[in-house]
Scaffold this motif. Structure first.
Motif, PDB file in Angstrom:
ATOM      1  N   THR A 172     -11.179  -1.509 -10.001  1.00 48.63           N
ATOM      2  CA  THR A 172     -11.514  -2.987  -9.409  1.00 48.63           C
ATOM      3  C   THR A 172     -13.015  -3.557 -10.604  1.00 48.63           C
ATOM      4  OG1 THR A 172     -12.964  -2.415  -7.843  1.00 48.63           O
ATOM      5  CG2 THR A 172     -10.931  -2.643  -7.076  1.00 48.63           C
ATOM      6  N   LYS A 173     -12.213  -4.942 -10.960  1.00 51.01           N
ATOM      7  CA  LYS A 173     -14.315  -5.333 -11.763  1.00 51.01           C
ATOM      8  C   LYS A 173     -15.655  -4.953 -11.128  1.00 51.01           C
ATOM      9  CE  LYS A 173     -15.975  -9.336 -13.757  1.00 51.01           C
ATOM     10  NZ  LYS A 173     -15.728 -10.706 -14.185  1.00 51.01           N
ATOM     11  N   SER A 223     -18.377  -8.321 -19.874  1.00 53.60           N
ATOM     12  CA  SER A 223     -16.540  -7.445 -20.940  1.00 53.60           C
ATOM     13  C   SER A 223     -17.122  -7.070 -21.881  1.00 53.60           C
ATOM     14  CB  SER A 223     -15.548  -8.094 -20.721  1.00 53.60           C
ATOM     15  OG  SER A 223     -16.874  -9.353 -21.718  1.00 53.60           O
ATOM     16  N   ASP A 240      -8.798  -7.736 -19.018  1.00 49.64           N
ATOM     17  CA  ASP A 240      -7.626  -7.518 -17.457  1.00 49.64           C
ATOM     18  C   ASP A 240      -6.552  -7.532 -17.568  1.00 49.64           C
ATOM     19  OD1 ASP A 240      -6.582  -7.309 -14.845  1.00 49.64           O
ATOM     20  OD2 ASP A 240      -8.349  -8.029 -13.971  1.00 49.64           O
ATOM     21  N   PHE A 259      -7.296  -2.174 -16.579  1.00 48.18           N
ATOM     22  CA  PHE A 259      -8.652  -2.535 -17.211  1.00 48.18           C
ATOM     23  C   PHE A 259      -8.708  -1.833 -18.424  1.00 48.18           C
ATOM     24  CE2 PHE A 259     -10.215  -4.167 -12.946  1.00 48.18           C
ATOM     25  CZ  PHE A 259     -10.670  -5.266 -13.619  1.00 48.18           C
TER      26      PHE A 259
END
Length: 138
Positions: free
Chosen positions: A21-22, A61, A89, A94
């Motif tokens: 997940t982020k 990011s 993403d 990712f």
């Protein structure tokens, strides 16, 4: 037999349904020691001890990764050399995209936690890392 166990473990890891997940990306920050490399043909290379570890730092990011050499007092020798990357993403996967003057390459973040990291490159080679724990000699 050992290779079959490793292949079964990788299959379980990929099929267990946990995706990155982020929020998990915050675990990237810090020092990582390579423990194992799994090749697509089933071969594995294990690293018992390393003279260098990877330091990863991200902001948003974007980030960088560099090799550092741990010292007995808990400090590190480092250079100004770093590999800069951006994280994208792609439909829940990712990807770390590295760009240098000489090359561009990608690594998929297969799994990440506070203590473990698995990355797979474009050649389907998987790199297994553990969070680096310094051994401080008094």
């Amino acid at each position: 037999m050992k290779q079959l166990t490793i292949i079964a473990f990788l299959f379980f890891l990929c099929s267990c349904g946990h995706s990155v997940t982020k929020e998990d990306l915050t675990f990237l920050d810090g020092y990582w020691e390579i423990k194992k490399v799994n090749f697509p043909n089933g071969d594995t290379k294990t690293y018992e001890m390393n003279s260098t570890v990877d330091y990863i730092e991200i902001t948003g990011s974007k980030g960088y990764r560099k090799k550092v050499q741990p010292l007995a007092d808990g400090s590190f020798i480092t250079s100004d050399d770093a590999e800069y990357f951006s994280i994208t993403d792609r439909e829940g996967i990712f990807i770390m995209t590295y760009e240098s003057t000489m090359d561009t390459w990608e690594e998929e973040i297969i799994s990440i936690s506070e203590t473990a990291l698995a990355l797979r490159n474009e050649d389907q080679i998987t790199y297994i890392y553990e969070r680096y724990q310094p051994i401080i000699l008094e």
